[in-house]
Design a protein around this motif. Sequence first.
Motif, short mmCIF file in Angstrom:
data_model
loop_
_atom_site.label_atom_id
_atom_site.label_comp_id
_atom_site.label_asym_id
_atom_site.label_seq_id
_atom_site.Cartn_x
_atom_site.Cartn_y
_atom_site.Cartn_z
N ARG A 1 0.92 -1.22 0.03
CA ARG A 1 -0.13 -0.01 0.12
C ARG A 1 0.98 1.28 -0.15
N GLY A 2 2.22 1.19 0.05
CA GLY A 2 3.01 2.20 -0.13
C GLY A 2 3.66 2.82 1.01
N PHE A 3 3.59 2.04 2.20
CA PHE A 3 3.99 2.63 3.61
C PHE A 3 5.28 1.78 3.88
N GLU A 4 5.78 2.40 4.75
CA GLU A 4 6.98 1.83 5.69
C GLU A 4 6.85 2.31 6.96
N ILE A 5 7.74 1.46 7.77
CA ILE A 5 7.75 1.82 9.34
C ILE A 5 8.48 3.00 9.78
N LEU A 6 7.85 4.01 10.32
CA LEU A 6 8.90 5.20 10.64
C LEU A 6 9.06 4.76 12.13
N ASN A 7 8.25 4.28 13.10
CA ASN A 7 8.62 4.15 14.31
C ASN A 7 7.60 3.06 15.16
N VAL A 8 8.09 2.20 15.96
CA VAL A 8 7.13 1.28 16.67
C VAL A 8 7.58 1.48 17.89
N ASP A 9 6.72 1.71 18.88
CA ASP A 9 7.03 1.76 20.35
C ASP A 9 6.03 0.79 21.25
N SER A 10 6.67 0.11 21.94
CA SER A 10 5.91 -1.10 22.58
C SER A 10 6.25 -1.13 24.05
N VAL A 11 5.42 -1.71 25.14
CA VAL A 11 5.81 -2.15 26.27
C VAL A 11 5.10 -3.50 26.55
N VAL A 12 5.69 -3.97 27.38
CA VAL A 12 5.33 -5.56 27.77
C VAL A 12 4.86 -5.22 29.27
N LEU A 13 3.90 -5.69 29.79
CA LEU A 13 3.55 -5.69 31.31
C LEU A 13 3.49 -6.88 31.72
N ALA A 14 4.49 -7.35 32.57
CA ALA A 14 4.86 -8.79 33.10
C ALA A 14 5.46 -8.61 34.42
N ASP A 15 4.86 -9.16 35.63
CA ASP A 15 5.80 -9.17 36.84
C ASP A 15 6.66 -10.42 36.72
N VAL A 16 6.31 -11.47 35.75
CA VAL A 16 7.15 -12.45 35.83
C VAL A 16 7.39 -13.02 34.27
N PRO A 17 8.35 -13.22 33.85
CA PRO A 17 9.71 -13.35 34.57
C PRO A 17 10.13 -11.94 34.26
N ARG A 18 11.81 -11.68 34.60
CA ARG A 18 12.35 -10.50 34.36
C ARG A 18 12.58 -10.44 32.80
N LEU A 19 12.34 -9.45 32.01
CA LEU A 19 12.37 -9.33 30.66
C LEU A 19 13.58 -8.32 30.23
#
Length: 176
Positions: free
Chosen positions: A104-122
């Motif tokens: 469709r003519g697009f590219e990634i400029l930015n991805v920001d993400s967060v994983v919420l987990a108490d276990v295990p240590r990431l």
Amino acid sequence: MDESRRKRTARGTAAAGLRVGCGADVHPLAPGRRLVLGGVEIPHERGLCGHSDADVLAHAICDALLGALGLPDMGVRFPDTDERLRGRSSLLFLEEVMADARARGFEILNVDSVVLADVPRLQPHLQAMRQHLASALGCPGDRVGVKAKRCEGLGAVGRREGIMAQAIVLLGPAAR
């Protein structure tokens, strides 16, 4: 057209090619399953329960991409009733949706993400996650952010019942 209006119009035209999407996913932890996050298998006594590999991070990014493209979410695109998808690597979902974005003519400029987990240590796995995700998305690693946060005992994630991820994606016109 006066100079200030021409500049405003030019900026508006450039911004019109930008697309943003957000995504989130959560899966319960269960014994007898592999724990895969961002395409990285993490040693742990429990893994995420789901139809595919249940990689909540890849799923959140995939839904963010689909949202940016104005398409239906993963549940529609990759239904859990499709036996061909059972146990499938979620990085393959990302590759497929990213191929659609490029078509469709697009590219990634930015991805920001967060994983919420108490276990295990990431923390020790975040760089590998970034690399796997960037590879699946076909973009430089510095365009992919992955953070890990703990819920400090609050809610289902804090009680160590599951893991959640959230993501936002910014797409722009592909360079020609």
